[in-house]
Write a protein that holds these residues in place. Sequence first.
Motif, PDB file in Angstrom:
ATOM      1  N   ARG A 107       0.832  -1.200   0.000  1.00  0.00           N
ATOM      2  CA  ARG A 107       0.000   0.000   0.000  1.00  0.00           C
ATOM      3  C   ARG A 107       0.869   1.254   0.000  1.00  0.00           C
ATOM      4  O   ARG A 107       1.934   1.300   0.600  1.00  0.00           O
ATOM      5  N   TRP A 108       0.388   2.265  -0.667  1.00  0.00           N
ATOM      6  CA  TRP A 108       1.011   3.585  -0.601  1.00  0.00           C
ATOM      7  C   TRP A 108       1.006   4.050   0.846  1.00  0.00           C
ATOM      8  O   TRP A 108       0.035   3.816   1.569  1.00  0.00           O
ATOM      9  N   PRO A 109       2.020   4.776   1.275  1.00  0.00           N
ATOM     10  CA  PRO A 109       1.982   5.372   2.628  1.00  0.00           C
ATOM     11  C   PRO A 109       0.886   6.444   2.710  1.00  0.00           C
ATOM     12  O   PRO A 109       0.538   7.075   1.714  1.00  0.00           O
ATOM     13  N   ALA A 110       0.381   6.661   3.909  1.00  0.00           N
ATOM     14  CA  ALA A 110      -0.692   7.641   4.118  1.00  0.00           C
ATOM     15  C   ALA A 110      -0.297   9.020   3.607  1.00  0.00           C
ATOM     16  O   ALA A 110      -1.122   9.746   3.043  1.00  0.00           O
ATOM     17  N   ARG A 111       0.977   9.385   3.767  1.00  0.00           N
ATOM     18  CA  ARG A 111       1.399  10.727   3.340  1.00  0.00           C
ATOM     19  C   ARG A 111       1.262  10.919   1.832  1.00  0.00           C
ATOM     20  O   ARG A 111       1.008  12.023   1.364  1.00  0.00           O
ATOM     21  N   TYR A 112       1.412   9.848   1.044  1.00  0.00           N
ATOM     22  CA  TYR A 112       1.246   9.957  -0.410  1.00  0.00           C
ATOM     23  C   TYR A 112      -0.219  10.212  -0.767  1.00  0.00           C
ATOM     24  O   TYR A 112      -0.528  11.034  -1.633  1.00  0.00           O
ATOM     25  N   PHE A 113      -1.116   9.487  -0.091  1.00  0.00           N
ATOM     26  CA  PHE A 113      -2.540   9.736  -0.316  1.00  0.00           C
ATOM     27  C   PHE A 113      -2.885  11.169   0.088  1.00  0.00           C
ATOM     28  O   PHE A 113      -3.628  11.859  -0.606  1.00  0.00           O
ATOM     29  N   ALA A 114      -2.333  11.610   1.219  1.00  0.00           N
ATOM     30  CA  ALA A 114      -2.610  12.961   1.706  1.00  0.00           C
ATOM     31  C   ALA A 114      -2.063  14.019   0.747  1.00  0.00           C
ATOM     32  O   ALA A 114      -2.723  15.034   0.499  1.00  0.00           O
ATOM     33  N   GLN A 115      -0.870  13.800   0.202  1.00  0.00           N
ATOM     34  CA  GLN A 115      -0.307  14.754  -0.768  1.00  0.00           C
ATOM     35  C   GLN A 115      -1.206  14.853  -1.999  1.00  0.00           C
ATOM     36  O   GLN A 115      -1.462  15.948  -2.504  1.00  0.00           O
ATOM     37  N   THR A 116      -1.690  13.718  -2.462  1.00  0.00           N
ATOM     38  CA  THR A 116      -2.590  13.697  -3.613  1.00  0.00           C
ATOM     39  C   THR A 116      -3.886  14.425  -3.271  1.00  0.00           C
ATOM     40  O   THR A 116      -4.367  15.262  -4.044  1.00  0.00           O
ATOM     41  N   ALA A 117      -4.436  14.127  -2.107  1.00  0.00           N
ATOM     42  CA  ALA A 117      -5.674  14.775  -1.677  1.00  0.00           C
ATOM     43  C   ALA A 117      -5.484  16.281  -1.557  1.00  0.00           C
ATOM     44  O   ALA A 117      -6.311  17.064  -2.047  1.00  0.00           O
ATOM     45  N   ALA A 139      -7.290   5.720   6.841  1.00  0.00           N
ATOM     46  CA  ALA A 139      -8.178   6.834   6.489  1.00  0.00           C
ATOM     47  C   ALA A 139      -8.016   7.973   7.494  1.00  0.00           C
ATOM     48  O   ALA A 139      -7.927   9.146   7.112  1.00  0.00           O
ATOM     49  N   SER A 140      -7.918   7.627   8.782  1.00  0.00           N
ATOM     50  CA  SER A 140      -7.704   8.648   9.818  1.00  0.00           C
ATOM     51  C   SER A 140      -6.349   9.322   9.647  1.00  0.00           C
ATOM     52  O   SER A 140      -6.230  10.547   9.804  1.00  0.00           O
ATOM     53  N   GLN A 141      -5.328   8.538   9.333  1.00  0.00           N
ATOM     54  CA  GLN A 141      -3.992   9.112   9.118  1.00  0.00           C
ATOM     55  C   GLN A 141      -4.016  10.103   7.949  1.00  0.00           C
ATOM     56  O   GLN A 141      -3.423  11.183   8.046  1.00  0.00           O
ATOM     57  N   ILE A 142      -4.681   9.743   6.883  1.00  0.00           N
ATOM     58  CA  ILE A 142      -4.783  10.636   5.728  1.00  0.00           C
ATOM     59  C   ILE A 142      -5.491  11.924   6.117  1.00  0.00           C
ATOM     60  O   ILE A 142      -5.033  13.031   5.793  1.00  0.00           O
ATOM     61  N   ASN A 143      -6.602  11.792   6.842  1.00  0.00           N
ATOM     62  CA  ASN A 143      -7.345  12.976   7.292  1.00  0.00           C
ATOM     63  C   ASN A 143      -6.492  13.877   8.183  1.00  0.00           C
ATOM     64  O   ASN A 143      -6.538  15.106   8.066  1.00  0.00           O
ATOM     65  N   GLU A 144      -5.714  13.271   9.059  1.00  0.00           N
ATOM     66  CA  GLU A 144      -4.874  14.052   9.963  1.00  0.00           C
ATOM     67  C   GLU A 144      -3.793  14.824   9.209  1.00  0.00           C
ATOM     68  O   GLU A 144      -3.460  15.957   9.566  1.00  0.00           O
ATOM     69  N   ILE A 145      -3.227  14.208   8.184  1.00  0.00           N
ATOM     70  CA  ILE A 145      -2.156  14.838   7.402  1.00  0.00           C
ATOM     71  C   ILE A 145      -2.702  15.924   6.484  1.00  0.00           C
ATOM     72  O   ILE A 145      -2.031  16.930   6.239  1.00  0.00           O
TER      73      ILE A 145
END
Length: 148
Positions: A107-117, A139-145
């Motif tokens: 899986r992609w790290p949460a920070r990559y999803f967050a950067q994309t978001a 999902a929570s990690q992405i939201n936090e970032i």
Amino acid sequence: IVLPGSFKSALIPWLAGIPIRTGFVGEQRWGLLNDIRKLDKQALPLNVQRYVALAREKNCERDIGLLHPRLIVEDQSKEKAIQKFGIDQDNRILGLCPGAEFGPAKRWPARYFAQTANAMLEQNWQVCIFGSEKDAIIASQINEICKG
């Protein structure tokens, strides 16, 4: 039909006594498969094309017509989701599915999803994160970032 190209993937149906075992040559599978196909990666570049080719007769033509998936959503269900999740229909939506069935290594790290978001949020997109209960932590990690 044996889809993965590994020895183990061919061994299991052989041990189970499955009479016709179709698959592509790979990892010493001779004898385990009894309908062996040679993979032409140039003719079949997509996995879906390869899987469809295995489902066809051995020497059929190479032109594999694929059916493209379609999502049909009833208007009532659509309206219910719009209301429940506060979706603004005037803005584009990016849907992220950060879950990984085989764990974080795939899986992609949460920070990559967050950067994309964040990049899309800066362009006034809406971002929705989809997943099951198993995906709640990432999902929570992405939201936090994310910026919000």
